[in-house]
Structures are given as structure tokens and as C-alpha cells.
Design a protein around this motif. Structure first.
Motif, short mmCIF file in Angstrom:
data_model
loop_
_atom_site.label_atom_id
_atom_site.label_comp_id
_atom_site.label_asym_id
_atom_site.label_seq_id
_atom_site.Cartn_x
_atom_site.Cartn_y
_atom_site.Cartn_z
N GLU A 1 -7.22 0.36 10.04
CA GLU A 1 -7.62 -0.83 9.30
C GLU A 1 -6.43 -1.73 9.01
O GLU A 1 -6.53 -2.96 9.12
CB GLU A 1 -8.29 -0.43 7.97
CG GLU A 1 -8.73 -1.62 7.16
CD GLU A 1 -9.24 -1.23 5.77
OE1 GLU A 1 -9.17 -2.10 4.89
OE2 GLU A 1 -9.70 -0.09 5.59
N LEU A 2 -5.29 -1.13 8.67
CA LEU A 2 -4.09 -1.93 8.39
C LEU A 2 -3.63 -2.67 9.64
O LEU A 2 -3.23 -3.84 9.56
CB LEU A 2 -2.97 -1.03 7.86
CG LEU A 2 -3.22 -0.41 6.49
CD1 LEU A 2 -2.10 0.58 6.14
CD2 LEU A 2 -3.35 -1.48 5.42
N ILE B 1 0.85 -1.18 0.00
CA ILE B 1 0.00 0.00 0.00
C ILE B 1 0.89 1.25 0.00
O ILE B 1 1.90 1.28 0.71
CB ILE B 1 -0.96 -0.02 1.22
CG1 ILE B 1 -1.95 1.13 1.18
CG2 ILE B 1 -0.17 -0.04 2.52
CD1 ILE B 1 -3.05 1.01 2.21
N GLN C 1 -1.85 6.41 1.25
CA GLN C 1 -3.07 5.65 1.54
C GLN C 1 -2.97 5.00 2.92
O GLN C 1 -3.95 4.92 3.66
CB GLN C 1 -3.28 4.59 0.47
CG GLN C 1 -4.59 3.85 0.59
CD GLN C 1 -4.78 2.83 -0.54
OE1 GLN C 1 -4.05 2.82 -1.51
NE2 GLN C 1 -5.77 1.97 -0.37
N ALA C 2 -1.77 4.55 3.30
CA ALA C 2 -1.56 3.91 4.60
C ALA C 2 -1.87 4.87 5.74
O ALA C 2 -2.42 4.47 6.76
CB ALA C 2 -0.14 3.38 4.71
N ARG C 3 -1.52 6.14 5.55
CA ARG C 3 -1.82 7.14 6.58
C ARG C 3 -3.33 7.19 6.87
O ARG C 3 -3.75 7.24 8.02
CB ARG C 3 -1.35 8.52 6.14
CG ARG C 3 0.09 8.77 6.32
CD ARG C 3 0.39 10.26 6.07
NE ARG C 3 1.80 10.43 5.83
CZ ARG C 3 2.33 10.82 4.67
NH1 ARG C 3 1.56 11.09 3.64
NH2 ARG C 3 3.63 10.95 4.54
N ALA C 4 -4.09 7.19 5.80
CA ALA C 4 -5.55 7.29 5.95
C ALA C 4 -6.18 6.02 6.49
O ALA C 4 -7.25 6.07 7.08
CB ALA C 4 -6.16 7.66 4.59
N GLU C 5 -5.52 4.88 6.29
CA GLU C 5 -6.11 3.60 6.66
C GLU C 5 -5.34 2.87 7.75
O GLU C 5 -5.42 1.64 7.87
CB GLU C 5 -6.18 2.70 5.41
CG GLU C 5 -7.03 3.27 4.30
CD GLU C 5 -7.01 2.42 3.04
OE1 GLU C 5 -6.64 1.21 3.13
OE2 GLU C 5 -7.37 2.94 1.98
N ASN D 1 -5.50 -3.69 12.07
CA ASN D 1 -6.43 -4.81 12.26
C ASN D 1 -6.13 -5.96 11.31
O ASN D 1 -6.20 -7.13 11.70
CB ASN D 1 -7.88 -4.34 12.09
CG ASN D 1 -8.36 -3.53 13.27
OD1 ASN D 1 -7.86 -3.68 14.38
ND2 ASN D 1 -9.32 -2.67 13.02
N ARG D 2 -5.78 -5.64 10.06
CA ARG D 2 -5.45 -6.70 9.09
C ARG D 2 -4.23 -7.48 9.55
O ARG D 2 -4.15 -8.70 9.39
CB ARG D 2 -5.18 -6.09 7.72
CG ARG D 2 -6.43 -5.57 7.04
CD ARG D 2 -6.13 -4.91 5.73
NE ARG D 2 -5.84 -5.91 4.71
CZ ARG D 2 -5.93 -5.70 3.42
NH1 ARG D 2 -6.29 -4.51 2.96
NH2 ARG D 2 -5.67 -6.65 2.56
#
Length: 94
Positions: A16-17, A5, A9-13, A19-20
Motif C-alpha cells: 500500500e505504501l 509511519i 506498521q510499514a512492514r505490514a503495509e 502505491n501511495r
């Protein structure tokens, strides 16, 4: 295989990352300009990697320690231009 990623994009998610990685057992590689920058791994994965590194270092130390020292073969010092050989004394005397 790790999920890749881009850093923007990683900053925004990030939540979620995480948790994955923690719950999904995934490994996430964060990229910048398409090149790997950092990886997100679970704490358990990190601990396992560190244990493997420590075991590898210990194996190298054992291997080197088991070699020990040996005397030079006759003529070997001359062949390599060595003028002296350490004999394992107590060092220089004052």
C-alpha cells in the motif's frame, strides 16, 4: 509534507505504501522509536534529487577551478611561517 509511519506498521503495509508513493505522489518516512529511519520516494523523485546533487557538485568544481592559483603577497609567507612556495615545476629530479 511526508506521511510518517512506524517501521512495524510499514512492514505490514508495504504494498500500500508503494502505491501511495508511485500513484499518489506521496513521500513516506518510515520511523523507528519516533525518529526518521528511511524514506520512500518515487523513482522520478530519486532521479531528480540525484541530478540536483550532480549539478551542485559540478558547480562547486567549476567555482574552485575558476579560482586558479595566485602568487603570495609580499610578506604573506613570513607572516604565516611558510618557508617555501611551490613554483609549479616538474618535480624532483633523480
Amino acid at each position: 509534507m511526508a506521511y510518517e509511519i512506524p517501521v512495524t506498521q510499514a512492514r505490514a503495509e508495504l504494498a500500500e505504501l508503494i502505491n501511495r508513493v508511485v500513484y499518489g505522489g506521496e513521500r513516506v518516512v518510515v520511523t523507528r522509536h519516533g525518529k526518521p529511519l528511511v524514506a520512500l520516494v518515487s523513482a522520478a523523485d530519486l532521479e531528480r534529487l540525484e541530478s540536483e546533487e550532480a549539478a551542485e557538485r559540478e558547480q562547486v568544481i567549476r567555482s574552485v577551478s575558476s579560482i586558479g592559483s595566485s602568487a603570495s603577497a609580499p610578506g604573506e609567507r613570513h607572516r604565516f611561517g611558510i618557508a617555501a612556495e611551490y613554483q609549479g615545476g616538474q618535480g624532483p629530479v633523480d
